[in-house]
Scaffold this active site. Structure first.
Site, mmCIF file in Angstrom:
data_model
loop_
_atom_site.group_PDB
_atom_site.id
_atom_site.type_symbol
_atom_site.label_atom_id
_atom_site.label_comp_id
_atom_site.label_asym_id
_atom_site.label_seq_id
_atom_site.Cartn_x
_atom_site.Cartn_y
_atom_site.Cartn_z
ATOM 1 N N LYS A 1 0.833 -1.206 0.000
ATOM 2 C CA LYS A 1 0.000 0.000 0.000
ATOM 3 C C LYS A 1 0.867 1.256 0.000
ATOM 4 O O LYS A 1 0.546 2.248 -0.670
ATOM 5 C CB LYS A 1 -0.949 -0.020 1.201
ATOM 6 C CG LYS A 1 -1.975 -1.148 1.132
ATOM 7 C CD LYS A 1 -2.636 -1.420 2.477
ATOM 8 C CE LYS A 1 -3.536 -2.645 2.410
ATOM 9 N NZ LYS A 1 -4.102 -3.010 3.725
ATOM 10 N N GLN B 1 -4.249 -1.569 10.129
ATOM 11 C CA GLN B 1 -4.043 -2.873 9.503
ATOM 12 C C GLN B 1 -4.473 -4.011 10.424
ATOM 13 O O GLN B 1 -4.057 -4.072 11.585
ATOM 14 C CB GLN B 1 -2.566 -3.041 9.119
ATOM 15 C CG GLN B 1 -2.249 -4.338 8.417
ATOM 16 C CD GLN B 1 -2.933 -4.457 7.066
ATOM 17 O OE1 GLN B 1 -2.933 -3.532 6.266
ATOM 18 N NE2 GLN B 1 -3.538 -5.606 6.810
ATOM 19 N N ASP C 1 -10.996 2.755 4.948
ATOM 20 C CA ASP C 1 -11.162 1.303 4.930
ATOM 21 C C ASP C 1 -12.638 0.903 4.928
ATOM 22 O O ASP C 1 -12.975 -0.244 4.660
ATOM 23 C CB ASP C 1 -10.464 0.691 6.146
ATOM 24 C CG ASP C 1 -9.539 -0.447 5.778
ATOM 25 O OD1 ASP C 1 -9.363 -0.717 4.579
ATOM 26 O OD2 ASP C 1 -8.973 -1.071 6.692
#
Length: 295
Positions: A54, A98, A121
Site C-alpha cells: 500500500k 491494519q 477502509d
C-alpha cells in the site's frame, strides 16, 4: 495453462490508478496532496507485506503516506490516543488500521475511533450503516468495492443473477452481500450468504452464477461445487506447508484453482486478482476523502 477466462485484477487496478492520477493532479494544482496514515500493531509478517504494498502504491501515485508501528504490547488506550491525533491532522485525509490486531485490542472500538470522513477502509459503523441503507455517500470497504469494480469492468452481469458469497466476515462477506443487493446497475443480484453453519453448502454453490469465496479455508471450493460457466472470485489468502517450496510453504486461495479454471466461465487468479483491486480502492477512497476536504 489457458488464460482466456482469467479476470486480470492487476490490469483493472492499473486502469483505476491511471484515472486517479488526473484527480490527484487537480488536487495538487490547488495545493492539496492526498494523505494516508497506516497504523500497524505488532510484527505480523503478512501485515508488513500488505502495508508495504500500500505504501508503494501511494508513492507511485503521489499520495503522501506515513506508517505508525506500535509494539504488540500496546494498550488499547494508547492506540486510540494515536488515532485521535491522526484524526486531527489536516495533512492526513485517510487512516487505515491494519488487521489483525492483538487479541487484547477490541477491533470494534478501534474502527469506531477513526473519523467517518477519514475511514478509507470503510469499517466505521456509520459507513457500514450507510452501505446497508443504500446510501453511497460513505466509504465502501475496499475488498468488496474492489470485487464489484472488477466484475463491472470485466463485463460480468450482476443484475438478476444468483450470487453465492462464502464467508460472513465483517471485512468481506457481509459487506459484499450488502453491496451486491443494492438496487443499481452494478448490483441488483440475488445473494445467498453461506458460512460454517450452512447445510449442504455444495448445493448452494452449484446454483451460483457468481461464486465469491472468502472463508479463509485453503482450497475449500472444489470443482464439483462450481456450476460450469460460473464466474469464480477467490478472496482467500492462506499459507500451507509445501516441502517443494523454497521456504517450506506457499500461499493458496480459498479455491482449488487448477481444478476449477477449466470449467469456470471466468475466474480470478490468486495472486493477481482481488488483491490489487483492494489496494486500488483504498487509493480511490483516499483521493475522494481529500476531494471532500477540499470541497
Amino acid at each position: 495453462m489457458p488464460s482466456g477466462n482469467l479476470i486480470d485484477g492487476r490490469a483493472v487496478a492499473r486502469q483505476l490508478q491511471d484515472e486517479l492520477a488526473g484527480r490527484i493532479k487537480a488536487l495538487q494544482a490547488r495545493g492539496i496532496q492526498p494523505g494516508l496514515a497506516f497504523v500497524r500493531v505488532g510484527d505480523d509478517p503478512a501485515s508488513k507485506v500488505y502495508v508495504g504494498r500500500k505504501e508503494k502504491a501511494c508513492k507511485e501515485l503521489g499520495i503522501y503516506s506515513e506508517t505508525q508501528v506500535l509494539p504488540e504490547s500496546t494498550a488499547e488506550t494508547e492506540l486510540l490516543a494515536l488515532l485521535d491525533r491522526l484524526n486531527s491532522m489536516s495533512r492526513i485525509h485517510g487512516i487505515l488500521v491494519q488487521a489483525p490486531l492483538p487479541r487484547h485490542i477490541r477491533a470494534d472500538q478501534v474502527y469506531s475511533a477513526v473519523k467517518p470522513e477519514k475511514d478509507v477502509d470503510g469499517f466505521h459503523p456509520m459507513n457500514m450503516g450507510k452501505l446497508m441503507l443504500g446510501d453511497t455517500s460513505g466509504f465502501l470497504p475496499c475488498t468488496p468495492a474492489g470485487i464489484s469494480e472488477l466484475l463491472a469492468r470485466s463485463d460480468v452481469k450482476t443484475s438478476g443473477v444468483e450470487v453465492v458469497v462464502l464467508g460472513r466476515g465483517n471485512i468481506v462477506g457481509k459487506p459484499m452481500a450488502a453491496l451486491l443487493c443494492l438496487k443499481n446497475k452494478r448490483a441488483n443480484a440475488t445473494v445467498t450468504l453461506c458460512h460454517s453453519g450452512t447445510r449442504d453448502i455444495k448445493a448452494h454453490c452449484r446454483r451460483a452464477d457468481i461464486l465469491i469465496a472468502a472463508m479463509g479455508v485453503p482450497e475449500f471450493v472444489k470443482a464439483d461445487m462450481v456450476k460450469p460457466g460460473a464466474v469464480v472470485v477467490d478472496v482467500g489468502v492462506n499459507r500451507i506447508s509445501d516441502s517443494s517450496a523454497p521456504n517450506g510453504s506457499r500461499l493458496v486461495g480459498d479455491v482449488d484453482f487448477a481444478a476449477i479454471q477449466p470449467i469456470a466461465g471466468k475466474i480470478t487468479p490468486n495472486p493477481g486478482g482481488v488483491g490489487p483491486m483492494t489496494i486500488a480502492m483504498l487509493m480511490q477512497n483516499t483521493v475522494a476523502a481529500a476531494e471532500k476536504t477540499a470541497g
